[in-house]
Design a protein around this motif. Structure first.
Motif, PDB file in Angstrom:
ATOM      1  N   PHE A 283       0.870  -1.185   0.000  1.00 34.34           N
ATOM      2  CA  PHE A 283       0.000   0.000   0.000  1.00 34.34           C
ATOM      3  C   PHE A 283       0.903   1.230   0.000  1.00 34.34           C
ATOM      4  O   PHE A 283       1.896   1.270   0.736  1.00 34.34           O
ATOM      5  CB  PHE A 283      -0.877   0.036   1.261  1.00 34.34           C
ATOM      6  CG  PHE A 283      -2.121  -0.789   1.154  1.00 34.34           C
ATOM      7  CD1 PHE A 283      -3.220  -0.301   0.473  1.00 34.34           C
ATOM      8  CD2 PHE A 283      -2.190  -2.053   1.736  1.00 34.34           C
ATOM      9  CE1 PHE A 283      -4.384  -1.064   0.373  1.00 34.34           C
ATOM     10  CE2 PHE A 283      -3.342  -2.818   1.635  1.00 34.34           C
ATOM     11  CZ  PHE A 283      -4.444  -2.327   0.954  1.00 34.34           C
ATOM     12  N   GLU A 284       0.535   2.205  -0.815  1.00 31.38           N
ATOM     13  CA  GLU A 284       1.290   3.473  -0.786  1.00 31.38           C
ATOM     14  C   GLU A 284       0.330   4.604  -0.445  1.00 31.38           C
ATOM     15  O   GLU A 284      -0.776   4.662  -0.970  1.00 31.38           O
ATOM     16  CB  GLU A 284       1.981   3.714  -2.122  1.00 31.38           C
ATOM     17  CG  GLU A 284       3.109   2.739  -2.285  1.00 31.38           C
ATOM     18  CD  GLU A 284       4.186   3.174  -3.242  1.00 31.38           C
ATOM     19  OE1 GLU A 284       4.025   4.232  -3.885  1.00 31.38           O
ATOM     20  OE2 GLU A 284       5.179   2.435  -3.348  1.00 31.38           O
ATOM     21  N   PHE A 285       0.794   5.495   0.418  1.00 32.22           N
ATOM     22  CA  PHE A 285      -0.094   6.548   0.934  1.00 32.22           C
ATOM     23  C   PHE A 285       0.369   7.932   0.512  1.00 32.22           C
ATOM     24  O   PHE A 285       1.572   8.200   0.406  1.00 32.22           O
ATOM     25  CB  PHE A 285      -0.140   6.483   2.467  1.00 32.22           C
ATOM     26  CG  PHE A 285      -0.619   5.159   2.981  1.00 32.22           C
ATOM     27  CD1 PHE A 285      -1.977   4.885   3.069  1.00 32.22           C
ATOM     28  CD2 PHE A 285       0.281   4.160   3.347  1.00 32.22           C
ATOM     29  CE1 PHE A 285      -2.426   3.655   3.516  1.00 32.22           C
ATOM     30  CE2 PHE A 285      -0.160   2.926   3.805  1.00 32.22           C
ATOM     31  CZ  PHE A 285      -1.511   2.668   3.887  1.00 32.22           C
ATOM     32  N   SER A 286      -0.608   8.798   0.293  1.00 35.31           N
ATOM     33  CA  SER A 286      -0.305  10.229   0.125  1.00 35.31           C
ATOM     34  C   SER A 286      -1.419  10.978   0.854  1.00 35.31           C
ATOM     35  O   SER A 286      -2.444  10.384   1.216  1.00 35.31           O
ATOM     36  CB  SER A 286      -0.229  10.618  -1.353  1.00 35.31           C
ATOM     37  OG  SER A 286      -1.429  10.318  -1.991  1.00 35.31           O
ATOM     38  N   TYR A 287      -1.219  12.264   1.081  1.00 34.55           N
ATOM     39  CA  TYR A 287      -2.121  13.007   1.964  1.00 34.55           C
ATOM     40  C   TYR A 287      -2.569  14.303   1.293  1.00 34.55           C
ATOM     41  O   TYR A 287      -1.730  15.116   0.892  1.00 34.55           O
ATOM     42  CB  TYR A 287      -1.411  13.280   3.289  1.00 34.55           C
ATOM     43  CG  TYR A 287      -0.898  11.994   3.917  1.00 34.55           C
ATOM     44  CD1 TYR A 287      -1.696  11.258   4.782  1.00 34.55           C
ATOM     45  CD2 TYR A 287       0.368  11.494   3.594  1.00 34.55           C
ATOM     46  CE1 TYR A 287      -1.250  10.058   5.325  1.00 34.55           C
ATOM     47  CE2 TYR A 287       0.822  10.289   4.129  1.00 34.55           C
ATOM     48  CZ  TYR A 287       0.019   9.579   4.998  1.00 34.55           C
ATOM     49  OH  TYR A 287       0.462   8.397   5.519  1.00 34.55           O
ATOM     50  N   SER A 288      -3.872  14.445   1.174  1.00 28.26           N
ATOM     51  CA  SER A 288      -4.399  15.598   0.448  1.00 28.26           C
ATOM     52  C   SER A 288      -5.223  16.485   1.378  1.00 28.26           C
ATOM     53  O   SER A 288      -5.956  15.989   2.244  1.00 28.26           O
ATOM     54  CB  SER A 288      -5.258  15.080  -0.703  1.00 28.26           C
ATOM     55  OG  SER A 288      -6.031  16.104  -1.229  1.00 28.26           O
ATOM     56  N   CYS A 289      -5.107  17.801   1.205  1.00 25.48           N
ATOM     57  CA  CYS A 289      -5.884  18.728   2.030  1.00 25.48           C
ATOM     58  C   CYS A 289      -7.250  18.941   1.377  1.00 25.48           C
ATOM     59  O   CYS A 289      -7.329  19.317   0.204  1.00 25.48           O
ATOM     60  CB  CYS A 289      -5.145  20.056   2.165  1.00 25.48           C
ATOM     61  SG  CYS A 289      -6.122  21.315   3.009  1.00 25.48           S
ATOM     62  N   THR A 290      -8.311  18.711   2.127  1.00 21.80           N
ATOM     63  CA  THR A 290      -9.665  18.858   1.577  1.00 21.80           C
ATOM     64  C   THR A 290     -10.022  20.334   1.371  1.00 21.80           C
ATOM     65  O   THR A 290     -10.974  20.658   0.683  1.00 21.80           O
ATOM     66  CB  THR A 290     -10.712  18.221   2.516  1.00 21.80           C
ATOM     67  OG1 THR A 290     -10.527  18.772   3.817  1.00 21.80           O
ATOM     68  CG2 THR A 290     -10.572  16.723   2.576  1.00 21.80           C
ATOM     69  N   GLU A 291      -9.246  21.222   1.973  1.00 25.07           N
ATOM     70  CA  GLU A 291      -9.531  22.655   1.871  1.00 25.07           C
ATOM     71  C   GLU A 291      -8.833  23.273   0.651  1.00 25.07           C
ATOM     72  O   GLU A 291      -9.469  23.885  -0.193  1.00 25.07           O
ATOM     73  CB  GLU A 291      -9.063  23.340   3.165  1.00 25.07           C
ATOM     74  CG  GLU A 291      -9.597  24.736   3.375  1.00 25.07           C
ATOM     75  CD  GLU A 291     -11.082  24.781   3.654  1.00 25.07           C
ATOM     76  OE1 GLU A 291     -11.642  23.781   4.150  1.00 25.07           O
ATOM     77  OE2 GLU A 291     -11.696  25.827   3.368  1.00 25.07           O
ATOM     78  N   THR A 311      -7.952  18.671   8.005  1.00 20.39           N
ATOM     79  CA  THR A 311      -8.367  18.679   6.597  1.00 20.39           C
ATOM     80  C   THR A 311      -7.575  17.637   5.796  1.00 20.39           C
ATOM     81  O   THR A 311      -7.592  17.640   4.581  1.00 20.39           O
ATOM     82  CB  THR A 311      -8.138  20.073   5.952  1.00 20.39           C
ATOM     83  OG1 THR A 311      -6.768  20.430   6.149  1.00 20.39           O
ATOM     84  CG2 THR A 311      -9.038  21.127   6.534  1.00 20.39           C
ATOM     85  N   CYS A 312      -6.877  16.746   6.521  1.00 20.31           N
ATOM     86  CA  CYS A 312      -6.019  15.767   5.832  1.00 20.31           C
ATOM     87  C   CYS A 312      -6.827  14.537   5.418  1.00 20.31           C
ATOM     88  O   CYS A 312      -7.395  13.845   6.263  1.00 20.31           O
ATOM     89  CB  CYS A 312      -4.875  15.352   6.752  1.00 20.31           C
ATOM     90  SG  CYS A 312      -3.713  14.255   5.946  1.00 20.31           S
ATOM     91  N   LYS A 313      -6.859  14.282   4.116  1.00 21.15           N
ATOM     92  CA  LYS A 313      -7.527  13.077   3.619  1.00 21.15           C
ATOM     93  C   LYS A 313      -6.437  12.093   3.196  1.00 21.15           C
ATOM     94  O   LYS A 313      -5.537  12.465   2.432  1.00 21.15           O
ATOM     95  CB  LYS A 313      -8.421  13.435   2.427  1.00 21.15           C
ATOM     96  CG  LYS A 313      -9.234  12.269   1.949  1.00 21.15           C
ATOM     97  CD  LYS A 313     -10.103  12.641   0.788  1.00 21.15           C
ATOM     98  CE  LYS A 313     -10.882  11.410   0.350  1.00 21.15           C
ATOM     99  NZ  LYS A 313     -11.524  11.617  -0.936  1.00 21.15           N
ATOM    100  N   ILE A 314      -6.539  10.869   3.719  1.00 20.44           N
ATOM    101  CA  ILE A 314      -5.501   9.877   3.388  1.00 20.44           C
ATOM    102  C   ILE A 314      -5.882   9.179   2.083  1.00 20.44           C
ATOM    103  O   ILE A 314      -6.958   8.588   1.968  1.00 20.44           O
ATOM    104  CB  ILE A 314      -5.345   8.841   4.524  1.00 20.44           C
ATOM    105  CG1 ILE A 314      -5.041   9.555   5.848  1.00 20.44           C
ATOM    106  CG2 ILE A 314      -4.251   7.837   4.187  1.00 20.44           C
ATOM    107  CD1 ILE A 314      -5.031   8.644   7.059  1.00 20.44           C
ATOM    108  N   LEU A 315      -5.002   9.298   1.092  1.00 20.13           N
ATOM    109  CA  LEU A 315      -5.213   8.630  -0.195  1.00 20.13           C
ATOM    110  C   LEU A 315      -4.310   7.400  -0.222  1.00 20.13           C
ATOM    111  O   LEU A 315      -3.187   7.453   0.277  1.00 20.13           O
ATOM    112  CB  LEU A 315      -4.837   9.560  -1.349  1.00 20.13           C
ATOM    113  CG  LEU A 315      -5.495  10.942  -1.354  1.00 20.13           C
ATOM    114  CD1 LEU A 315      -4.892  11.810  -2.446  1.00 20.13           C
ATOM    115  CD2 LEU A 315      -7.003  10.809  -1.557  1.00 20.13           C
TER     116      LEU A 315
END
Ligand SMILES: [Zn+2]
Length: 324
Positions: A283-291, A311-315
């Motif tokens: 699994f590889e993770f990245s982190y996106s701000c929902t704002e 506001t961190c969404k884990i992708l």
């Protein structure tokens, strides 16, 4: 005292006295405004002098024909390309050029953001105080100041700023509890005492606080699988498997043995199929701000770009590495 009751005296004397009084008040007011402006101007000059450095670009930017909007445009370009010193120089020159309060507020805020990006936290704080002197209700300045205090671990000051933001209509309840947890974590107590205090905080509906407690002390409180999937990936033992999402995940990782698994999560299904057929998967993770939609390689409680909390969404995605 009788002197002030002009109606008992000659009306002409009273009128003259009143005119003199108005004149004195007007002169005093003018003098006060004059010295107050002079004092503010001196303070601004002192501030600029403190941070200003002579560079070969100074002469270029001082050019009379360069408007404030053009200076701002140039400073933004330099900030984006990481040439912070030039951007700072431009904002300081722009500050010298304007006397309007709203323009000064805007420029101080932009200057604070450059210092913040360059990692000069104390200077950022000093510049932000200038913004707040002009406009104490500037939310953006308060939010950056909040992050500065967060980085400097000044949690008491941070709670005070959150109180100000609350007064301005911002939703800060969860963040306040989160900062209180950080205060407890840095207290001079043993781990057991800290845990006892931490679990007494308002945990309900506070996914970031729950994540923090899981991350630091492995204290698990029922929460959305999507908020801690990256942490669960590091777990050696399955956890919370009465929940379908958790169960699928740990089944895919080979940590529980069910006869059949009806997958709802396609990533887990893919991971499971690859592993069962001799492929190496991860699994590889990245982190996106929902704002602000910025993407980061690491998890963040406060977005490093827009400074918002939670506001961190884990992708995540499944990577098929080489064969065994
Ligand atoms: Zn953001």
């Amino acid at each position: 005292m009788d002197f002030f009751f002009v109606e008992y005296r000659d009306p002409l004397t009273g009128l003259i006295f009143l005119t003199i009084l108005i004149f004195i008040v007007a002169v005093a007011n003018y003098a006060w405004e004059f010295f107050s402006k002079k004092d503010k101007k001196q303070k601004l000059e002192q501030f600029i002098k403190k941070f200003e450095k002579d560079t070969i670009y100074k002469g270029l930017f001082v050019n009379e024909r360069l408007s404030l909007s053009n200076l701002y445009f140039l400073a933004e370009i330099f900030t984006k390309s990481g040439e912070f010193e030039k951007a700072v120089q431009i904002y300081l020159i722009a500050l010298e050029k304007t006397k309007k309060k709203d323009e000064q507020e805007f420029l101080f805020l932009a200057l604070a953001q450059v210092y913040f990006k360059a990692g000069f936290l104390e200077r950022t704080r000093e510049v932000l105080f200038n913004v707040l002197k002009i406009s104490p209700r500037n939310k953006q300045a308060l939010k950056i100041l909040k992050i500065v205090h967060f980085k400097l671990k000044n949690h008491k000051e941070n709670l005070e700023i959150l109180e100000c933001l609350f007064e301005l209509g911002e939703k800060v309840d969860e963040e306040k509890e989160f900062i209180k947890a950080l205060q407890i974590l840095e207290c001079n107590m043993n781990d057991e005492e800290k845990k006892q205090k931490l679990v007494r905080l308002q945990l309900q509906e506070n996914s970031m606080l729950k994540r923090l407690l899981f991350e630091r002390y492995h204290l698990f409180f029922e929460q959305e699988f999507s908020n801690i999937i990256d942490l669960l990936y590091q777990e050696t033992q399955p956890l919370n498997i009465h929940n379908q999402e958790y169960r699928e995940f740990f089944y895919a990782l080979g940590k529980i043995q069910d006869k059949v698994m009806n997958f709802h999560n396609s990533h887990c299904k893919m991971f499971s199929i690859l592993c069962q057929n001799g492929f190496k998967a991860s699994f590889e993770f990245s982190y996106s701000c929902t704002e602000c939609k910025s993407t980061m390689p690491l998890f963040f409680y406060h977005c490093p770009v827009c400074y918002e909390f939670n506001t961190c969404k884990i992708l995540y995605e499944v990577k098929n590495n080489e064969n065994y």
